[in-house]
Design a protein around this motif. Sequence first.
Motif, PDB file in Angstrom:
ATOM      1  N   UNK A   1       0.835  -1.212   0.000  1.00 26.57           N
ATOM      2  CA  UNK A   1       0.000   0.000   0.000  1.00 26.57           C
ATOM      3  C   UNK A   1       0.869   1.262   0.000  1.00 26.57           C
ATOM      4  N   UNK A   2       1.943   1.192   0.734  1.00 24.82           N
ATOM      5  CA  UNK A   2       2.854   2.330   0.819  1.00 24.82           C
ATOM      6  C   UNK A   2       3.332   2.745  -0.583  1.00 24.82           C
TER       7      UNK A   2
ATOM      8  N   UNK B   1       0.709   2.705  10.338  1.00 23.22           N
ATOM      9  CA  UNK B   1       0.078   2.624  11.665  1.00 23.22           C
ATOM     10  C   UNK B   1      -1.346   2.063  11.585  1.00 23.22           C
ATOM     11  N   UNK B   2      -2.122   2.534  10.618  1.00 22.89           N
ATOM     12  CA  UNK B   2      -3.522   2.072  10.543  1.00 22.89           C
ATOM     13  C   UNK B   2      -3.574   0.563  10.293  1.00 22.89           C
ATOM     14  N   UNK B   3      -2.686   0.107   9.453  1.00 28.86           N
ATOM     15  CA  UNK B   3      -2.698  -1.316   9.133  1.00 28.86           C
ATOM     16  C   UNK B   3      -2.314  -2.139  10.374  1.00 28.86           C
ATOM     17  N   UNK B   4      -1.321  -1.654  11.102  1.00 31.73           N
ATOM     18  CA  UNK B   4      -0.937  -2.375  12.326  1.00 31.73           C
ATOM     19  C   UNK B   4      -2.077  -2.339  13.344  1.00 31.73           C
ATOM     20  N   UNK B   5      -2.782  -1.200  13.397  1.00 31.88           N
ATOM     21  CA  UNK B   5      -3.904  -1.082  14.342  1.00 31.88           C
ATOM     22  C   UNK B   5      -4.986  -2.105  14.002  1.00 31.88           C
ATOM     23  N   UNK B   6      -5.270  -2.267  12.712  1.00 33.53           N
ATOM     24  CA  UNK B   6      -6.297  -3.239  12.318  1.00 33.53           C
ATOM     25  C   UNK B   6      -5.822  -4.660  12.588  1.00 33.53           C
ATOM     26  N   UNK B   7      -4.552  -4.890  12.361  1.00 31.10           N
ATOM     27  CA  UNK B   7      -4.021  -6.223  12.661  1.00 31.10           C
ATOM     28  C   UNK B   7      -4.056  -6.492  14.165  1.00 31.10           C
TER      29      UNK B   7
ATOM     30  N   UNK C   1      -3.531  11.463  -1.652  1.00 28.72           N
ATOM     31  CA  UNK C   1      -2.812  10.349  -1.023  1.00 28.72           C
ATOM     32  C   UNK C   1      -3.578   9.813   0.188  1.00 28.72           C
ATOM     33  N   UNK C   2      -4.120  10.713   1.007  1.00 32.03           N
ATOM     34  CA  UNK C   2      -4.869  10.260   2.192  1.00 32.03           C
ATOM     35  C   UNK C   2      -6.084   9.437   1.758  1.00 32.03           C
ATOM     36  N   UNK C   3      -6.762   9.913   0.716  1.00 31.08           N
ATOM     37  CA  UNK C   3      -7.933   9.195   0.206  1.00 31.08           C
ATOM     38  C   UNK C   3      -7.550   7.816  -0.312  1.00 31.08           C
ATOM     39  N   UNK C   4      -6.472   7.755  -1.067  1.00 28.02           N
ATOM     40  CA  UNK C   4      -6.044   6.462  -1.615  1.00 28.02           C
ATOM     41  C   UNK C   4      -5.559   5.522  -0.513  1.00 28.02           C
ATOM     42  N   UNK C   5      -4.897   6.101   0.465  1.00 28.35           N
ATOM     43  CA  UNK C   5      -4.443   5.314   1.611  1.00 28.35           C
ATOM     44  C   UNK C   5      -5.655   4.608   2.249  1.00 28.35           C
TER      45      UNK C   5
ATOM     46  N   UNK D   1      -7.163   1.848  -0.168  1.00 25.20           N
ATOM     47  CA  UNK D   1      -6.461   0.567  -0.229  1.00 25.20           C
ATOM     48  C   UNK D   1      -6.603  -0.220   1.075  1.00 25.20           C
ATOM     49  N   UNK D   2      -6.590   0.502   2.188  1.00 27.75           N
ATOM     50  CA  UNK D   2      -6.777  -0.188   3.476  1.00 27.75           C
ATOM     51  C   UNK D   2      -8.165  -0.825   3.514  1.00 27.75           C
ATOM     52  N   UNK D   3      -9.160  -0.087   3.022  1.00 29.50           N
ATOM     53  CA  UNK D   3     -10.526  -0.622   3.027  1.00 29.50           C
ATOM     54  C   UNK D   3     -10.612  -1.893   2.178  1.00 29.50           C
ATOM     55  N   UNK D   4      -9.924  -1.897   1.057  1.00 26.22           N
ATOM     56  CA  UNK D   4      -9.972  -3.081   0.192  1.00 26.22           C
ATOM     57  C   UNK D   4      -9.294  -4.279   0.851  1.00 26.22           C
ATOM     58  N   UNK D   5      -8.240  -3.993   1.577  1.00 27.12           N
ATOM     59  CA  UNK D   5      -7.514  -5.088   2.222  1.00 27.12           C
ATOM     60  C   UNK D   5      -8.209  -5.561   3.511  1.00 27.12           C
ATOM     61  N   UNK D   6      -8.860  -4.625   4.197  1.00 27.58           N
ATOM     62  CA  UNK D   6      -9.539  -4.953   5.466  1.00 27.58           C
ATOM     63  C   UNK D   6     -11.001  -4.506   5.340  1.00 27.58           C
ATOM     64  N   UNK D   7     -11.815  -5.274   4.598  1.00 26.17           N
ATOM     65  CA  UNK D   7     -13.157  -4.782   4.251  1.00 26.17           C
ATOM     66  C   UNK D   7     -14.080  -4.557   5.450  1.00 26.17           C
TER      67      UNK D   7
END
Lengths: 414, 266
Positions: free
Chosen positions: A24-25, A225-231, A254-258, A261-267
Motif C-alpha cells: 500500500x505504501x 500505523x492504521x494497518x498495524x492497528x487493524x491487525x 494520497x490520504x484518500x487512496x491510503x 487501499x486499506x478498506x480493500x484489504x480490510x473490508x
Amino acid sequence: METNQRNTNHMEYLEGMEQLQSDIFDRVLAARESYQPESYTSQDVRKALEAERRTAEDFAALLSPAAEPFLEELAARAEKETQRQFGSSVYLFTPVYISNYCENHCVYCGFNCKNQIHRMKLSQEEIEKEMAAIAETGLEEILILTGESPGQADVKYIGEACRIARNYFKMVGLEVYPMNSEDYRYLRECGADYVTVFQETYDPKQYEILHPAGPKRIFPYRFHAQERALQGGMRGVAFAALLGLSDFRKDAFAAGLHAYYIQRKYPYAEISFSCPRLRPINPKAGTCADTESKPDETTIHRELKSDETTAWTARQEVTERQLLQVMCACRLFMPFAGMTISTREREEFRDHVVGMAATKISAGVSTGIGNHSKEVTGQGDSQFEIADHRNVSEVLAALKSRGLQPVMNDYVYV
Amino acid sequence: MEEEKRIQKNLKSDQLILGGREFSSRFILGSGKYNVELIRAAVEQAGAEIITLAVRRANSDGAGKILDYIPEGVTLLPNTSGARTAEEAVRIARLSRELGCGNFVKVEIMRDAKYLLPDNQETVKATELLTKEGFTALPYMFPDLNTARDLAQAGAAAVMPLAAPIGSNRGLAAKDFIQILIDEIELPVIVDAGIGRPSQACEAMEMGAAAIMANTAIATAGEIPLMAQAFRKAVQAGREAYLSGLGRVRKTGGEASSPLTGFLRE
C-alpha cells in the motif's frame, strides 16, 4: 525507538519498529507522485461528478483546481451521498488530552519538544476526574490524545486511560503515537475501538524536513500505523493529512487512496477521514500565530535550519472553499466513510459541513491538558487554537436547528 | 355491495404472521436514518406496526435516545447491526432483550463496511443459536436459495433478502433470486434493503413478498409523512394485486385466451 539525529534516514525503520509486508505504501506514494492536479479539465470534473461509482481518477479530478468552479454542485452531490449513507445522523464526541509531553521536533506543532510550554501528564486519578466531567455532559464517545512521548506516556499508561474511559463511555478512540500491532492489541483489550493517525504530509521530502528529529521522523512506520492497528484488532481507523504542509491536493489524494487501499484489504474496517488544515497554533507556545508569519528563533525556540525555513515557507494556505472541496471529494470517492470536522474551523463552517460531507463533530473541546474537570489543578498548554468553543448543549441545539439528529453512540460493545 | 363486503372480509383476514403474532400491516419501517422527531409521523402515515431499530442505537442514553420516540403499540424489531460474527449477533440480541426490546430480532451480520452486505454463513449460525434461546429470528440475507433453506431449517420466522445494496434506492436488482425464494421457501419473505420507490415496493408485493422493509427511501424524502403514506398505499396495492392473481405475462410468444385443448371431452 529513538532518534534525535537530523541525519537519521527518515525512510528507515528504527530498532523495535514492526515492519509490515504491504504494497500500500508504494502504491499510494507512486500515485501521489504522478498526480498532476493542474492536468485535469472541467470535462474530467463533469465526468467525475456524474459517475455512479467513482474511481481514483475521478477523485483526482474532483480534487483538482478545475473542480473549484463546481463547488456548489460538488456540495450538493456530497450532501445527497451523506444523506443516503447516514440519513440525518451526526455523531458527537470530544477529545481529551491526557499528556502533552512529546519527543518530536515537528516544526509546525505546539507540542514540539523544544517549545517552552507548560508540560503536564494526568495521573490516573485526574484522568478519572476528566472522564467523569465529560460524561456529565451526556457524551458517550471519547477520543483520547497524547503528545508523542512513549517515554512519558507509555502504552501501559494509555491502556489504563482506556480502561478508565470505558467505564464512562461507550466508544473510545485513540489519537496517540504510532505503535506496533501487539501494542494496539493490548489497547484494544483495554477498551479502545479505533485509532486515528495523521500522516501530516504524504510528501516524503517535505515530511523529512518538517520532522527533523524524534521517532515521528520515520515516515513509513507512521504510514503503516492504521494497518498495524487493524491487525491488532481495532474496529476502525482514521486518516488525515494536515492540509497545507505540502501540496494540499496531492496530500488529500494520497490520504484518500491510503484509506481506499486499506478498506480493500480490510473490508470490515470502519474507515474515516479527518480534514484538518494548518491553522494558528497556541500563541503561548510562541509558534506562529497566524499562517502568514514566519517562525523564527523566538517562536520555535531554536534556529531553523535553512531547509526547514524553505519547507515552512513552502506551506500552503488552504482556504475554506478548498477545504470544503477536499471534504466533498472524499465524500464522493468513499461515500460510506465517516468524516470528522475539526474544531480548528469556525462555528458556521462546521455547522454547514456536518450533514453535507462531515458526519462527526466534536463539542466542548479543549486541546489543553486537564481542562474539563474543575478538580484537576494545574493545566497543560494546548496543541493548537480552536475556533469553535461551544459546549455540548450548544452544539446539540445547532444540529437540531438544522434538522440533524445528534447520535451519541452507535456502537454496542459485546 | 356484497362483493365489496366479501373483498374487505378477505383482506381483513389476510394477516402477516411472524413468530405466532399477527400483523395487519405489511410494511416494516426502518428507523436508522431519521431525525427522531419525525419517526412518529412516519410510523403513523406508513401504517407500520413493526419498526426496526439498531440495538447499538437503542443502547444510547443520550440526546438521540430513539426508544423514547417510538409510538406505543408498535412492535420493535431490534437488529444486530454492528455484529461481524454469529457470536456477536447473539450477544447483541441478548442485550436487546435486557433492554426490554422483546424477543424479536432481525439478524444482521456484516463483515463489510463498504456495501454492508450480509454474511449468509454467519447469519445461519446465529439464527440457529438465537432460535434455541427462544428468539423470533428474522435474518437479513443475500438472496440465495440454499441459505434460505438453511435458515428455515435453523428456525427462522421469516427470511429478509435484500433487493439491492442497502441505502441504494435501486429497487429490485435481485428480483429473479427473490422470486425463487418466494416460490420455494415456506416462510414469509420480507424484502429488505434497496427499495427506493413505492412502485418498487408494490412490484415486490405483486411478486408475492410477504412484506417490505424500507428506511432510506422514506427518511431521505423531501416530505417524510407523505412518502410514508405513499409506501403504505403501494404495499397495499401490491398485496391486493398478488391476492387477486395477476394475469400471466409470457416472456416469449403469444398465448391464446382460450385453451387449445378445450375441445377434449375426457
